[in-house]
Design a protein around this motif. Structure first.
Motif, PDB file in Angstrom:
ATOM      1  N   GLY A   1      41.653  47.402  28.215  1.00 26.57           N
ATOM      2  CA  GLY A   1      41.421  46.667  26.977  1.00 26.57           C
ATOM      3  C   GLY A   1      42.623  46.624  26.062  1.00 26.57           C
ATOM      4  N   GLY A   2      43.634  47.403  26.377  1.00 27.82           N
ATOM      5  CA  GLY A   2      44.821  47.455  25.545  1.00 27.82           C
ATOM      6  C   GLY A   2      45.790  46.330  25.820  1.00 27.82           C
ATOM      7  N   SER A   3      46.936  46.382  25.138  1.00 30.75           N
ATOM      8  CA  SER A   3      47.946  45.326  25.239  1.00 30.75           C
ATOM      9  C   SER A   3      49.331  45.915  25.472  1.00 30.75           C
ATOM     10  CB  SER A   3      47.979  44.498  23.947  1.00 30.75           C
ATOM     11  OG  SER A   3      46.752  43.847  23.721  1.00 30.75           O
ATOM     12  N   LEU A   4      50.159  45.138  26.131  1.00 31.27           N
ATOM     13  CA  LEU A   4      51.576  45.450  26.292  1.00 31.27           C
ATOM     14  C   LEU A   4      52.355  44.145  26.216  1.00 31.27           C
ATOM     15  CD1 LEU A   4      51.680  48.001  29.271  1.00 31.27           C
ATOM     16  CD2 LEU A   4      52.221  48.487  26.884  1.00 31.27           C
ATOM     17  N   ARG A   5      53.597  44.259  25.811  1.00 28.66           N
ATOM     18  CA  ARG A   5      54.479  43.098  25.770  1.00 28.66           C
ATOM     19  C   ARG A   5      55.724  43.429  26.569  1.00 28.66           C
ATOM     20  NH1 ARG A   5      55.459  38.472  22.601  1.00 28.66           N
ATOM     21  NH2 ARG A   5      57.644  38.058  22.106  1.00 28.66           N
ATOM     22  N   LEU A   6      55.913  42.707  27.660  1.00 27.96           N
ATOM     23  CA  LEU A   6      57.094  42.888  28.501  1.00 27.96           C
ATOM     24  C   LEU A   6      58.203  41.948  28.048  1.00 27.96           C
ATOM     25  CD1 LEU A   6      55.489  43.091  32.063  1.00 27.96           C
ATOM     26  CD2 LEU A   6      55.804  44.910  30.370  1.00 27.96           C
ATOM     27  N   SER A   7      59.429  42.423  28.178  1.00 28.79           N
ATOM     28  CA  SER A   7      60.590  41.634  27.816  1.00 28.79           C
ATOM     29  C   SER A   7      61.605  41.676  28.946  1.00 28.79           C
ATOM     30  CB  SER A   7      61.207  42.187  26.536  1.00 28.79           C
ATOM     31  OG  SER A   7      62.403  41.525  26.212  1.00 28.79           O
ATOM     32  N   CYS A   8      62.292  40.563  29.156  1.00 29.90           N
ATOM     33  CA  CYS A   8      63.336  40.495  30.173  1.00 29.90           C
ATOM     34  C   CYS A   8      64.491  39.684  29.615  1.00 29.90           C
ATOM     35  CB  CYS A   8      62.806  39.866  31.445  1.00 29.90           C
ATOM     36  SG  CYS A   8      64.068  39.528  32.690  1.00 29.90           S
ATOM     37  N   SER A   9      65.663  40.296  29.576  1.00 24.19           N
ATOM     38  CA  SER A   9      66.844  39.613  29.078  1.00 24.19           C
ATOM     39  C   SER A   9      67.882  39.483  30.177  1.00 24.19           C
ATOM     40  CB  SER A   9      67.439  40.389  27.900  1.00 24.19           C
ATOM     41  OG  SER A   9      66.575  40.357  26.798  1.00 24.19           O
ATOM     42  N   ALA A  10      68.444  38.292  30.285  1.00 25.13           N
ATOM     43  CA  ALA A  10      69.480  38.034  31.276  1.00 25.13           C
ATOM     44  C   ALA A  10      70.846  38.096  30.613  1.00 25.13           C
ATOM     45  CB  ALA A  10      69.282  36.660  31.913  1.00 25.13           C
ATOM     46  N   SER A  11      71.756  38.811  31.235  1.00 19.89           N
ATOM     47  CA  SER A  11      73.116  38.902  30.711  1.00 19.89           C
ATOM     48  C   SER A  11      74.095  38.541  31.814  1.00 19.89           C
ATOM     49  CB  SER A  11      73.396  40.314  30.191  1.00 19.89           C
ATOM     50  OG  SER A  11      73.301  41.256  31.243  1.00 19.89           O
ATOM     51  N   GLY A  12      75.305  38.195  31.386  1.00 20.87           N
ATOM     52  CA  GLY A  12      76.311  37.815  32.359  1.00 20.87           C
ATOM     53  C   GLY A  12      76.440  36.302  32.463  1.00 20.87           C
TER      54      GLY A  12
END
Length: 116
Positions: free
Chosen positions: A15-26
């Protein structure tokens, strides 16, 4: 060298929440699609959500209405907001980027565990 770095995974109760993040570099250019895959223990990898450069989205049936994918085209960053999490959502979540030049890049993955 292009790198994708994910963050935001962890342990959460059902029932909980999470927020995933993905950053591209280069030196990454002309990003077409950005998406999230997941692989649970003993199961094949599956596409969770995809977003195109024009913000069209596609979701796995099991996450429709609960997960939302979004992106920042300038920062080459993609997020996955996950709400109403279920134990079946437990998996390693990986970010993937496909460019108009036919290049594919993968992150190393971030684990998500949904358990009481």
């Amino acid at each position: 060298q292009v790198q994708l770095v994910e963050s935001g995974g962890g342990l959460v109760q059902p029932g909980g929440s999470l927020r995933l993040s993905c950053s591209a570099s280069g030196p990454i250019h002309s990003v077409q699609n950005m998406d999230w895959y997941r692989q649970a223990p003993g199961k094949e990898r599956e596409l969770v959500a995809l977003i195109t450069n024009t913000a069209m989205t596609k979701y796995h049936d099991s996450v429709k209405g609960r997960f939302t994918i979004s992106r920042d085209n300038v920062k080459n960053t993609v997020w996955l907001q996950m709400n109403s999490l279920k134990p079946n959502d437990t998996a390693v979540y990986s970010c993937h980027v496909h460019t108009f030049y036919g290049m594919d890049y993968w992150g190393k993955g971030t684990p998500v565990s949904v358990s009481s």
